[in-house]
Scaffold this motif. Structure first.
Motif, PDB file in Angstrom:
ATOM      1  N   LEU A   1       4.637   1.213   5.496  1.00 54.55           N
ATOM      2  CA  LEU A   1       5.026   1.753   4.271  1.00 54.55           C
ATOM      3  C   LEU A   1       4.147   1.256   3.338  1.00 54.55           C
ATOM      4  O   LEU A   1       4.141   0.058   3.202  1.00 54.55           O
ATOM      5  CB  LEU A   1       6.480   1.677   4.136  1.00 54.55           C
ATOM      6  CG  LEU A   1       7.420   2.623   4.886  1.00 54.55           C
ATOM      7  CD1 LEU A   1       9.022   2.193   4.508  1.00 54.55           C
ATOM      8  CD2 LEU A   1       7.226   4.159   4.351  1.00 54.55           C
ATOM      9  N   ARG A   2       3.655   2.207   2.557  1.00 53.91           N
ATOM     10  CA  ARG A   2       2.940   1.571   1.083  1.00 53.91           C
ATOM     11  C   ARG A   2       3.917   2.002  -0.083  1.00 53.91           C
ATOM     12  O   ARG A   2       3.754   3.267  -0.091  1.00 53.91           O
ATOM     13  CB  ARG A   2       1.548   2.028   1.201  1.00 53.91           C
ATOM     14  CG  ARG A   2       0.688   1.435  -0.004  1.00 53.91           C
ATOM     15  CD  ARG A   2      -0.656   1.537   0.144  1.00 53.91           C
ATOM     16  NE  ARG A   2      -1.220   3.061   0.201  1.00 53.91           N
ATOM     17  CZ  ARG A   2      -2.278   3.346   0.242  1.00 53.91           C
ATOM     18  NH1 ARG A   2      -3.296   2.488   0.276  1.00 53.91           N
ATOM     19  NH2 ARG A   2      -2.686   4.658   0.264  1.00 53.91           N
TER      20      ARG A   2
ATOM     21  N   GLY B   1       3.470   6.885   4.144  1.00 54.54           N
ATOM     22  CA  GLY B   1       3.212   6.187   5.243  1.00 54.54           C
ATOM     23  C   GLY B   1       1.784   5.765   5.312  1.00 54.54           C
ATOM     24  O   GLY B   1       0.958   6.332   4.686  1.00 54.54           O
ATOM     25  N   ALA B   2       1.349   4.713   6.189  1.00 53.79           N
ATOM     26  CA  ALA B   2       0.110   4.320   6.245  1.00 53.79           C
ATOM     27  C   ALA B   2       0.071   3.555   7.853  1.00 53.79           C
ATOM     28  O   ALA B   2       0.927   3.178   8.241  1.00 53.79           O
ATOM     29  CB  ALA B   2      -0.371   3.401   5.239  1.00 53.79           C
ATOM     30  N   LEU B   3      -1.423   3.599   8.220  1.00 53.48           N
ATOM     31  CA  LEU B   3      -1.524   2.893   9.671  1.00 53.48           C
ATOM     32  C   LEU B   3      -2.363   1.655   9.485  1.00 53.48           C
ATOM     33  O   LEU B   3      -3.662   2.291   8.595  1.00 53.48           O
ATOM     34  CB  LEU B   3      -2.075   4.135  10.618  1.00 53.48           C
ATOM     35  CG  LEU B   3      -1.153   5.140  11.056  1.00 53.48           C
ATOM     36  CD1 LEU B   3      -1.808   6.020  11.896  1.00 53.48           C
ATOM     37  CD2 LEU B   3       0.277   4.603  11.472  1.00 53.48           C
ATOM     38  N   ALA B   4      -2.108   0.825   9.855  1.00 55.51           N
ATOM     39  CA  ALA B   4      -3.244  -0.184   9.679  1.00 55.51           C
ATOM     40  C   ALA B   4      -3.880  -0.511  11.150  1.00 55.51           C
ATOM     41  O   ALA B   4      -3.053  -0.960  12.075  1.00 55.51           O
ATOM     42  CB  ALA B   4      -2.819  -1.670   9.402  1.00 55.51           C
TER      43      ALA B   4
ATOM     44  N   HIS C   1      11.323  12.806   7.103  1.00 55.77           N
ATOM     45  CA  HIS C   1      12.764  12.939   6.687  1.00 55.77           C
ATOM     46  C   HIS C   1      13.023  11.869   6.114  1.00 55.77           C
ATOM     47  O   HIS C   1      14.261  11.782   5.536  1.00 55.77           O
ATOM     48  CB  HIS C   1      13.520  13.491   7.628  1.00 55.77           C
ATOM     49  CG  HIS C   1      13.014  15.061   8.247  1.00 55.77           C
ATOM     50  ND1 HIS C   1      13.446  16.004   7.446  1.00 55.77           N
ATOM     51  CD2 HIS C   1      12.427  15.398   9.147  1.00 55.77           C
ATOM     52  CE1 HIS C   1      12.754  17.240   7.775  1.00 55.77           C
ATOM     53  NE2 HIS C   1      12.362  16.637   9.091  1.00 55.77           N
ATOM     54  N   ALA C   2      12.530  10.548   6.137  1.00 54.25           N
ATOM     55  CA  ALA C   2      13.171   9.232   5.665  1.00 54.25           C
ATOM     56  C   ALA C   2      12.352   8.306   5.097  1.00 54.25           C
ATOM     57  O   ALA C   2      12.302   6.919   5.026  1.00 54.25           O
ATOM     58  CB  ALA C   2      13.732   8.700   7.169  1.00 54.25           C
ATOM     59  N   LEU C   3      11.322   8.769   4.372  1.00 52.21           N
ATOM     60  CA  LEU C   3      10.520   8.112   3.417  1.00 52.21           C
ATOM     61  C   LEU C   3      11.116   7.618   2.231  1.00 52.21           C
ATOM     62  O   LEU C   3      11.668   8.548   1.501  1.00 52.21           O
ATOM     63  CB  LEU C   3       9.139   8.549   3.156  1.00 52.21           C
ATOM     64  CG  LEU C   3       8.165   8.678   4.183  1.00 52.21           C
ATOM     65  CD1 LEU C   3       6.700   9.091   3.698  1.00 52.21           C
ATOM     66  CD2 LEU C   3       8.117   7.516   5.231  1.00 52.21           C
TER      67      LEU C   3
ATOM     68  N   ALA D   1       6.613  -2.733   6.899  1.00 48.67           N
ATOM     69  CA  ALA D   1       6.947  -2.128   8.394  1.00 48.67           C
ATOM     70  C   ALA D   1       7.446  -0.634   8.033  1.00 48.67           C
ATOM     71  O   ALA D   1       8.073  -0.497   7.021  1.00 48.67           O
ATOM     72  CB  ALA D   1       7.678  -2.534   9.325  1.00 48.67           C
ATOM     73  N   LEU D   2       6.841   0.254   8.763  1.00 46.14           N
ATOM     74  CA  LEU D   2       7.500   1.639   8.785  1.00 46.14           C
ATOM     75  C   LEU D   2       8.722   1.583   9.424  1.00 46.14           C
ATOM     76  O   LEU D   2       8.983   2.267  10.683  1.00 46.14           O
ATOM     77  CB  LEU D   2       6.613   2.759   9.260  1.00 46.14           C
ATOM     78  CG  LEU D   2       6.911   4.306   9.161  1.00 46.14           C
ATOM     79  CD1 LEU D   2       7.268   4.587   7.660  1.00 46.14           C
ATOM     80  CD2 LEU D   2       5.914   5.079   9.795  1.00 46.14           C
ATOM     81  N   ALA D   3       9.631   1.173   8.684  1.00 47.64           N
ATOM     82  CA  ALA D   3      11.029   0.973   9.135  1.00 47.64           C
ATOM     83  C   ALA D   3      12.163   1.446   8.055  1.00 47.64           C
ATOM     84  O   ALA D   3      11.824   1.222   6.903  1.00 47.64           O
ATOM     85  CB  ALA D   3      11.542  -0.552   9.549  1.00 47.64           C
ATOM     86  N   THR D   4      13.193   1.807   8.496  1.00 45.07           N
ATOM     87  CA  THR D   4      14.075   2.302   7.618  1.00 45.07           C
ATOM     88  C   THR D   4      15.578   1.917   8.007  1.00 45.07           C
ATOM     89  O   THR D   4      15.746   1.387   9.057  1.00 45.07           O
ATOM     90  CB  THR D   4      14.358   3.871   7.586  1.00 45.07           C
ATOM     91  OG1 THR D   4      14.695   4.542   8.726  1.00 45.07           O
ATOM     92  CG2 THR D   4      12.817   4.658   7.240  1.00 45.07           C
TER      93      THR D   4
END
Length: 364
Positions: free
Chosen positions: A87-88, A72-75, A64-66, A95-98
């Motif tokens: 986030l890509r 989204g991505a995971l390293a 709901h907040a991209l 960072a996956l931050a909003t």
């Protein structure tokens, strides 16, 4: 933070990694907008005080907040040294931050693996565009070791100030009266006066569990939000989705204040976990400002959190809004890092900007 080999100040220096092979990094996109099952080994239990590193938080954010154009991505560093939710997007990885994120951190494996994880991340970042990490607690366990490892791989580690966070730890068994005694006399008197008025004129509702009451509470929150002074939400569905997810695991505290006609005039919601309470959002109808329904509701919610939930810490979230230091007494700085390799054009520009800022006295 004492960094070596290409730390905060300039161009990367030769690596000091020796002969130890750094752990590899694998990057996985998340097109389904949810964390994969294997990531549960890194994610926190939302009931144990680390909500912002939990599946509850990340799944809600992904769904709901991209930001537009981002995925989204995971390293994954090594076979379990660290996991970085990212986030890509058009400008690269971050960072996956909003704007809703209060605390982001790399999800580290064992404590002694942080420096090795940093070296692996640093090697992976060579010749890549800079990686921006933000909303981080500078006192996070393992952070100095992680960043030292990144720097040892020849990456410039550039720290900056992100946002302020107002909070307060509560004395054991002090209760509501003990909390009030720690407020400024003017606020203390205002709280007591507004609570007496609210008891006569308003109706307080608290929602914690899923069901009809929650749906009605969310509708009341959204009605107050629309009638408030606040600008439009960047992600309009996020708050409702987070409240629903938090209610399912017992972490939600949604408060609504209604006038004599039953119309909602103030609303706010908190997350509670591991003895801590975080204020996510609050608002009041601008037309009712003279009655101070927001002050009354905040006092009611904190009273409930202290006396019923027995929380040991209050956290008022992002930003240095003036009202926050009336309710809590301590401020801490959340920080960010730009991890840049000077052999990439964007990395070289980031390093140059950071050095210029240092020369001009604008360090973190």
């Amino acid at each position: 933070m004492n960094l070596t080999a290409g730390g905060q100040a300039g161009l990367p220096l030769p690596s000091r990694m020796g002969r130890l092979a750094p752990p590899p990094v694998r990057l996985q996109a998340l097109p389904l907008r949810a964390m994969p099952n294997w990531s549960d080994a890194f994610l926190a239990d939302p009931a144990e005080g680390d909500i912002f590193a939990s599946r509850l938080w990340y799944d809600t954010t992904l769904a709901h907040a991209l930001p537009q154009g981002c995925v989204g991505a995971l390293a994954l560093v090594g076979e379990g040294a660290a996991l970085l939710p990212l986030l890509r997007g058009p400008s690269g990885l971050s960072a996956l931050a909003t704007p809703y994120t209060l605390d982001w951190r790399p999800l580290l494996g064992s404590g002694d693996a942080a420096e090795a994880a940093g070296r692996g991340l640093g090697v992976w970042l060579r010749h890549r565009a800079p990686l921006r990490l933000e909303a981080m607690d500078p006192e996070m366990p393992g952070l100095p070791s992680l960043m030292r490892g990144v720097a040892e791989a020849g990456i410039s580690v550039q720290r900056y100030r992100h946002f302020g966070n107002w909070h307060e730890g509560l004395a054991v068994d002090a209760g509501w009266e003990g909390y009030l005694a720690g407020r400024a006399p003017e606020l203390r008197n205002t709280i007591r006066r507004k609570l007496r008025h609210a008891a006569r004129e308003f109706r307080f509702e608290l929602v914690e569990a899923p069901g009809t009451e929650l749906r009605e509470g969310i509708a009341a929150y959204e009605a107050v939000r629309a009638a408030s002074w606040k600008p439009s939400e960047p992600f309009p569905n996020f708050d409702a989705a987070l409240m629903q997810a938090a209610a399912r695991c017992g972490a939600l505290r949604l408060g609504v204040l209604r006038n004599a006609e039953g119309h909602p005039i103030a609303a706010q919601y908190w997350l509670v976990s591991g003895g801590r309470a975080w204020l996510l959002k609050l608002c009041h109808a601008e037309a009712q400002r003279g009655a101070s329904p927001g002050t009354a509701l905040t006092a009611m919610m904190i009273h409930r959190l202290i006396e019923h939930d027995r929380v040991r810490a209050l956290d008022l979230g992002r930003g240095d809004d003036a009202y926050k230091q009336l309710w809590v007494s301590q401020r801490r700085q959340r920080v960010g890092f730009v991890l840049a390799h000077a052999w990439h054009p964007a990395g070289l520009a980031a390093v140059a900007r950071h050095r210029l800022a240092g020369w001009m006295g604008r360090g973190a």
